[in-house]
Scaffold this motif. Structure first.
Motif, PDB file in Angstrom:
ATOM      1  N   LEU A  73       0.834  -1.202   0.000  1.00 35.58           N
ATOM      2  CA  LEU A  73       0.000   0.000   0.000  1.00 35.58           C
ATOM      3  C   LEU A  73       0.873   1.258   0.000  1.00 35.58           C
ATOM      4  O   LEU A  73       0.572   2.241  -0.687  1.00 35.58           O
ATOM      5  CB  LEU A  73      -0.913  -0.013   1.233  1.00 35.58           C
ATOM      6  N   GLU A  74       1.967   1.215   0.754  1.00 39.48           N
ATOM      7  CA  GLU A  74       2.885   2.346   0.808  1.00 39.48           C
ATOM      8  C   GLU A  74       3.494   2.622  -0.568  1.00 39.48           C
ATOM      9  O   GLU A  74       3.605   3.773  -1.001  1.00 39.48           O
ATOM     10  CB  GLU A  74       3.999   2.053   1.823  1.00 39.48           C
ATOM     11  N   ARG A  75       3.850   1.564  -1.293  1.00 40.04           N
ATOM     12  CA  ARG A  75       4.432   1.750  -2.618  1.00 40.04           C
ATOM     13  C   ARG A  75       3.402   2.292  -3.606  1.00 40.04           C
ATOM     14  O   ARG A  75       3.727   3.108  -4.465  1.00 40.04           O
ATOM     15  CB  ARG A  75       5.014   0.427  -3.130  1.00 40.04           C
ATOM     16  N   LEU A  76       2.154   1.837  -3.464  1.00 45.41           N
ATOM     17  CA  LEU A  76       1.099   2.335  -4.356  1.00 45.41           C
ATOM     18  C   LEU A  76       0.870   3.832  -4.121  1.00 45.41           C
ATOM     19  O   LEU A  76       0.682   4.597  -5.066  1.00 45.41           O
ATOM     20  CB  LEU A  76      -0.196   1.543  -4.119  1.00 45.41           C
ATOM     21  N   ALA A  77       0.891   4.240  -2.855  1.00 45.89           N
ATOM     22  CA  ALA A  77       0.734   5.665  -2.522  1.00 45.89           C
ATOM     23  C   ALA A  77       1.871   6.478  -3.133  1.00 45.89           C
ATOM     24  O   ALA A  77       1.657   7.565  -3.688  1.00 45.89           O
ATOM     25  CB  ALA A  77       0.706   5.849  -1.006  1.00 45.89           C
ATOM     26  N   SER A  78       3.083   5.935  -3.043  1.00 45.53           N
ATOM     27  CA  SER A  78       4.249   6.619  -3.600  1.00 45.53           C
ATOM     28  C   SER A  78       4.118   6.774  -5.116  1.00 45.53           C
ATOM     29  O   SER A  78       4.412   7.840  -5.679  1.00 45.53           O
ATOM     30  CB  SER A  78       5.517   5.828  -3.252  1.00 45.53           C
ATOM     31  N   ILE A 121      17.382  -3.347  -5.259  1.00 49.71           N
ATOM     32  CA  ILE A 121      16.403  -2.261  -5.152  1.00 49.71           C
ATOM     33  C   ILE A 121      15.868  -2.214  -3.730  1.00 49.71           C
ATOM     34  O   ILE A 121      15.883  -3.225  -3.017  1.00 49.71           O
ATOM     35  CB  ILE A 121      15.275  -2.493  -6.193  1.00 49.71           C
ATOM     36  N   GLU A 122      15.403  -1.045  -3.302  1.00 52.37           N
ATOM     37  CA  GLU A 122      14.904  -0.919  -1.923  1.00 52.37           C
ATOM     38  C   GLU A 122      13.710  -1.838  -1.685  1.00 52.37           C
ATOM     39  O   GLU A 122      13.670  -2.594  -0.715  1.00 52.37           O
ATOM     40  CB  GLU A 122      14.518   0.529  -1.622  1.00 52.37           C
ATOM     41  N   SER A 123      12.709  -1.766  -2.555  1.00 50.74           N
ATOM     42  CA  SER A 123      11.547  -2.651  -2.458  1.00 50.74           C
ATOM     43  C   SER A 123      11.002  -2.860  -3.861  1.00 50.74           C
ATOM     44  O   SER A 123      11.284  -2.074  -4.767  1.00 50.74           O
ATOM     45  CB  SER A 123      10.467  -2.054  -1.537  1.00 50.74           C
ATOM     46  N   LEU A 124      10.210  -3.909  -4.035  1.00 54.58           N
ATOM     47  CA  LEU A 124       9.755  -4.285  -5.373  1.00 54.58           C
ATOM     48  C   LEU A 124       8.237  -4.295  -5.415  1.00 54.58           C
ATOM     49  O   LEU A 124       7.585  -5.026  -4.676  1.00 54.58           O
ATOM     50  CB  LEU A 124      10.298  -5.673  -5.722  1.00 54.58           C
ATOM     51  N   SER A 125       7.668  -3.501  -6.308  1.00 54.36           N
ATOM     52  CA  SER A 125       6.218  -3.466  -6.465  1.00 54.36           C
ATOM     53  C   SER A 125       5.780  -4.564  -7.413  1.00 54.36           C
ATOM     54  O   SER A 125       6.590  -5.149  -8.138  1.00 54.36           O
ATOM     55  CB  SER A 125       5.770  -2.100  -7.005  1.00 54.36           C
ATOM     56  N   ILE A 126       4.486  -4.824  -7.447  1.00 52.21           N
ATOM     57  CA  ILE A 126       3.953  -5.884  -8.305  1.00 52.21           C
ATOM     58  C   ILE A 126       4.209  -5.557  -9.775  1.00 52.21           C
ATOM     59  O   ILE A 126       4.598  -6.436 -10.558  1.00 52.21           O
ATOM     60  CB  ILE A 126       2.441  -6.110  -8.032  1.00 52.21           C
TER      61      ILE A 126
END
Length: 583
Positions: free
Chosen positions: A140-145, A168-173
């Motif tokens: 959810l945090e990545r989607l907001a970003s 990478i720091e984090s990976l979104s879908i």
């Protein structure tokens, strides 16, 4: 070199979360995303307020368009559904209403509104006290970003056209979906966990990955050579020549090992002395079923329905269709549906608890909200058209909880019989996750058909340790003799009462745990789909009598280190190659 780099020339071995097995020796590309800095702006006029609301609507539609374009490029139906989840969140009327209300009432800019509303939702998920919900919060945090980046016209698509390892720091879908269509060979992240949708995608497409290595983007530069061991969750920076040679041999052995696992695909999970151990999969979202079926003909031992609750908690018909489709796909094998394991904050406005682990959660919430519970029960019973559906209660602590839930279950069946003439009653069971449930099991057993031992929470509650708290997480160990003793008590009671015993949780894909569970008398193991071939191969090498002797000994030991030492000697005898690839 970058100012914040902490790069060293010495060999450095780092431990993270094993996401997808495989061994790589390859160069890296480090992707560093610019941190979004939100500047709060006070809106002075109605015109400014309306302009910010329009910016929000435009941003939502643009991000949805980006995701829809990616969906059109994606061939796999199950992966399209993952994108649909992201699109559904963006289209959520309540979320949109909350953001618009914040802009109007607080007279603040759209970026501040998105950050506040989605951060509140993220915090609510984190309070669930579950790694599963923590990982949903990260998504959810990545989607907001991404949404804020689109609104600010700073959204960029990372370049994954690289024949090596992405760091990478984090990976979104959406990033995971782009990776599987690229030349990328592996992934390392600073954040994330096993049940993230991006992790599921990487596992399904057999891209080796390790998540959760802090500061990895600062420790590496482009084209650095690293060793990635996805099975052990290990990353080695600046490997020495001797380490490189050793891992080159391990890589060859692993590829041979994997091909041998494939050759056993059609063989049954049966011990050397003829005991069949049921082997099932854990799934979090319906789209994982297709990938499970590629592994072989397996059932589902744990279907976590929290994502279903989020989308369709109040919709019996939608739930029924989802459960029925899954039951049909895995037939003649069974699917075990766990009732919504949610906390009170998901239902009650401004609900807060000092300690969600010990508060309103699981069966307590469901009994507090019988209408919600009944809708899920009705959907589950209706979906049992092929008599291959099981239903179980989460977080049971007392006999009374099971009695009350069973009454609701039976009453729902009677009502459905009046509506549909004939329905098939699913087998009714409980998750054993709290020590009190083990100690009361001789009474609970009278009104249930099976149990599933949830070893993650059972370990957490037995040892009084939060496994996400880094200061105490090392105490968390499902091989602790105290945990194994509780499992033995449960299996002894169930054997006496002629009740099936299943187990889920991380222990079922831990080779040491598999040996212990088989020896303790567990009938079925449910693990991530990607680990089924390996678990089956191990089961086929276990002698039940020998495993029972080991189990009777390890429950008498003092600590998990001693337990592991005993079981390691056994694995070394029956499947030594396994120890090369897993701790």
């Amino acid at each position: 070199m970058r100012k914040d780099s902490v790069k060293s020339s010495q060999e450095l071995k780092l431990k993270g979360i094993p996401i997808s097995p495989g061994i790589l020796i390859a160069p890296v590309r480090v992707i560093r995303k610019e941190k979004i800095k939100i500047k709060e702006k006070i809106l002075k006029s109605e015109r400014e307020i309306e302009e910010e609301i329009q910016k929000f609507h435009t941003g939502v539609e643009e991000l949805k368009r980006i995701l829809l374009d990616l969906k059109k490029e994606t061939q796999e139906e199950n992966l399209k559904v993952l994108l649909d989840i992201q699109i559904t969140i963006l289209s959520d009327e309540e979320m949109q209403r909350d953001i618009i209300t914040f802009i109007r009432n607080k007279r603040k800019n759209v970026e501040s509104a998105i950050q506040y509303v989605l951060n509140s939702r993220k915090e609510a998920l984190l309070k669930q006290g579950s790694s599963y919900f923590a990982e949903r919060a990260g998504e959810l945090e990545r989607l907001a970003s991404d949404l804020i980046s689109v609104i600010n016209k700073s959204y960029t698509i990372a370049d994954f056209n690289f024949d090596g390892i992405i760091v990478i720091e984090s990976l979104s879908i959406d990033e995971a979906l782009r990776i599987i269509r690229s030349n990328v060979k592996g992934v390392i992240t600073e954040k994330g966990g096993r049940t993230e949708h991006s992790a599921i995608v990487l596992r399904n497409f057999k891209i080796p990955a390790v998540f959760g290595i802090e500061k990895i983007t600062k420790l590496l530069e482009d084209d650095d050579i690293v060793i990635l061991d996805g099975g052990k969750g290990v990353v080695i920076i600046n490997p020495m020549e001797s380490t490189l040679k050793r891992y080159q041999l391990i890589k060859i052995d692993y590829e041979k090992y994997e091909s041998e696992l494939v050759s056993e695909r059609e063989l049954p999970p049966i011990t050397t002395d003829g005991k069949v151990i049921g082997l099932f999969a854990n799934i979090d979202v319906p789209e994982e079923v297709e990938e499970l079926l590629k592994t072989g003909k397996y059932g589902i031992g744990l279907f976590r329905t929290e994502m279903i609750f989020k989308e369709y908690g109040d919709n019996e018909e939608a739930q029924y269709k989802i459960y029925l489709e899954i039951a049909r796909k895995v037939y003649p094998n069974s699917v075990t549906i766990r009732a919504f394991d949610i906390g009170g904050d998901k239902l009650y406005t401004d609900y807060q608890e000092d300690n969600p682990f010990l508060g309103l959660r699981g069966i307590r919430v469901l009994l507090d909200e019988p209408t919600l519970f009944e809708k899920q029960i009705r959907a589950v019973i209706r979906a049992n058209e092929l008599s291959n559906v099981r239903f179980m209660l989460p977080m049971v602590a007392t006999v009374e909880e099971v009695v009350e839930a069973k009454k609701i279950f039976i009453q729902a069946k009677k009502v459905l019989e009046r509506e549909y003439m004939k329905v098939n009653q699913p087998r009714f069971g409980i998750m054993v996750e709290i020590p009190s449930a083990v100690l009361l099991l001789e009474h609970i057993a009278e009104i249930i058909d099976f149990i599933s031992i949830g070893t993650n929470d059972l370990t957490q509650y037995t040892l009084a340790v939060d496994r996400k708290n880094q200061r105490v997480s090392k105490i968390f160990d499902h091989l602790n003799p105290a945990v194994l003793k509780l499992i033995k008590i449960a299996t002894d009671v169930c054997r006496e009462k002629n009740i099936l015993v299943a187990s889920c949780g991380e222990i079922t894909s831990d080779p040491y745990g598999v040996v212990a569970l088989v020896g303790l008398g567990v009938d079925e193991l449910s693990c991530p789909p990607s680990r089924i071939p390996e678990v089956k191969s191990l089961i086929r090498r276990i002698n039940l009598q020998e495993a029972e002797n080991i189990a009777s000994n390890v429950v008498k030991l003092q600590n998990s280190k001693e337990v592991k030492k005993v079981i390691k000697e056994y694995i070394k005898k029956i499947m030594p190659e396994l120890l090369e690839f897993y701790d």
